[in-house]
Write an enzyme that holds these catalytic residues in place. Structure first.
Site, PDB file in Angstrom:
ATOM      1  N   ASP A  65      -0.345   3.743   7.815  1.00 34.20           N
ATOM      2  CA  ASP A  65       0.360   4.420   6.520  1.00 34.20           C
ATOM      3  C   ASP A  65      -0.164   4.137   5.394  1.00 34.20           C
ATOM      4  OD1 ASP A  65       3.460   2.349   6.423  1.00 34.20           O
ATOM      5  OD2 ASP A  65       1.235   1.878   7.109  1.00 34.20           O
ATOM      6  N   ASP A 100      -2.286  -2.438   1.888  1.00 32.53           N
ATOM      7  CA  ASP A 100      -2.870  -3.193   2.774  1.00 32.53           C
ATOM      8  C   ASP A 100      -3.646  -2.474   4.082  1.00 32.53           C
ATOM      9  OD1 ASP A 100      -0.243  -2.838   3.914  1.00 32.53           O
ATOM     10  OD2 ASP A 100      -0.144  -4.429   5.073  1.00 32.53           O
ATOM     11  N   GLU A 106      10.668  -6.920  10.425  1.00 32.10           N
ATOM     12  CA  GLU A 106       9.555  -6.408   9.856  1.00 32.10           C
ATOM     13  C   GLU A 106       9.461  -4.862   9.340  1.00 32.10           C
ATOM     14  OE1 GLU A 106       6.767  -4.635  11.423  1.00 32.10           O
ATOM     15  OE2 GLU A 106       5.906  -4.927   9.481  1.00 32.10           O
ATOM     16  N   HIS A 122      -1.296  -7.887   4.847  1.00 33.16           N
ATOM     17  CA  HIS A 122      -0.972  -8.086   6.369  1.00 33.16           C
ATOM     18  C   HIS A 122      -1.733  -7.274   7.239  1.00 33.16           C
ATOM     19  CE1 HIS A 122       2.841  -9.519   4.819  1.00 33.16           C
ATOM     20  NE2 HIS A 122       2.898  -8.488   4.183  1.00 33.16           N
TER      21      HIS A 122
END
Ligand code: RIB
Ligand code: CA
Length: 310
Positions: free
Chosen positions: A11, A15, A165, A236
């Site tokens: 997406d 990151d 998360e 991430h």
């Protein structure tokens, strides 16, 4: 050794873009397809960003297939406040000239894994909606995938909520389907990725990377978080790609992971039990990252990519 073939479901997202750059630049990986999902920003932007990255980085032959705009059952959420309205922070890549592949991401995942059982790793670095739809339509992808690795979850604290998360919280039902599919999920969560901080010396090296640094890496990272000598934004998604390049970067432990879908305050929590008590683990969970070796790998691959596109 032949490069590891991967499908990246993503997406993009800052990151995600850094992860895609790492995957493209590594001689140890071969991206056989990119699929997009609504998440950090809406599907039109995540897909548009994947298309722009494909041409900016130089892999026009890799198919990009759009998937689900939102979660299976929930109102879509986004992280535009974190990634910027268009999803890549202050980076403004040239418009893409090539269109996405026709069809849905879930079908691309099914057909690609069916055609090469045991050969392709499925990597998910966004909400797991496309993966869940693929599993619902063809459960055997859990056998056909060489490995299923995600950036998602946490066995400590969340970032979307104290418990959850973002990738899991965006579609808890999809994540529950993914963790219950019979494969062993390689789960790299915030417990690992929060160690991957783009601090000052990292960003200084990115500044010296020509167009890649100036047009993508630095405007992305500097939007993603405050950069000082000791602090910086965690990139991430790149952790999961780095793990696929060099599994020794991450310590993994077996666990039984269950996804909370009903909790009022805990929806999307990855309830992680390392005490198997005789149960078969459904996940290998990342517990630590070799940070110095991670950055050595990431920055050296980025420098290679920078030389290629300048
Ligand atoms: O929690 C971090 C994850 O959520 C990353 O994949 C980031 O891109 C966002 O999607
Ligand atoms: Ca992501």
């Amino acid at each position: 050794m032949a490069p590891k073939k991967i499908i990246i479901d993503c997406d993009p997202g800052i990151d995600d873009a850094l992860a895609i750059t790492l995957a493209h630049g590594s001689p140890d990986l071969e991206i056989v397809g990119i699929t997009t999902v609504g998440g950090n920003v809406n599907l039109a932007y995540t897909t548009g960003n994947a298309l722009r990255l494909r041409e900016f980085l130089g892999f026009p032959g890799v198919p990009v297939t759009a998937g689900s705009a939102g979660a299976l059952l929930r109102v879509p959420v986004d992280a535009a406040d974190v990634h910027g309205q268009y999803g890549l922070g202050e980076a403004r890549l040239p418009e893409a000239t090539l269109p996405p592949r026709d069809g849905h991401a879930a079908d691309f995942i099914i057909e690609t894994l069916r055609a090469a059982p045991g050969e392709i790793t499925l990597v998910a670095i966004g909400p797991l909606t496309n993966v869940a739809l693929a599993l619902l339509k063809e459960p055997r992808i859990a056998e056909w995938a060489r490995e299923f690795a995600i950036l998602g979850g946490s066995y400590t604290r969340g970032n979307f909520s104290p418990a959850a998360e973002f990738n899991i919280a965006a579609d808890p039902e999809a994540a529950a389907i993914a963790f219950g599919a019979g494969w062993t999920v390689t789960m790299l969560g915030l417990d690992v990725s929060r160690q991957a901080l783009a601090v000052g010396k990292v960003v200084d090296r990115m500044r010296a990377m020509g167009r890649l640094g100036a047009d993508l890496l630095v405007p992305c990272v500097e939007f993603y978080g405050m950069v000082t000598a000791d602090e910086g934004p965690a990139i991430h998604d790149a952790c999961t790609i780095a793990y696929l390049i060099d599994p020794s970067l991450v310590t993994l432990e077996p666990a039984v992971v269950q996804v909370e879908t009903a909790g009022r305050f805990t929806s999307g929590m990855t309830v992680t039990d390392f005490d198997l008590a005789g149960r078969v683990p459904n996940a290998m969970v990342g517990t630590s990252l070799n940070v110095s070796r991670f950055w050595d790998l990431v920055l050296s691959v980025y420098e290679d990519v920078a030389r290629r596109i300048d």
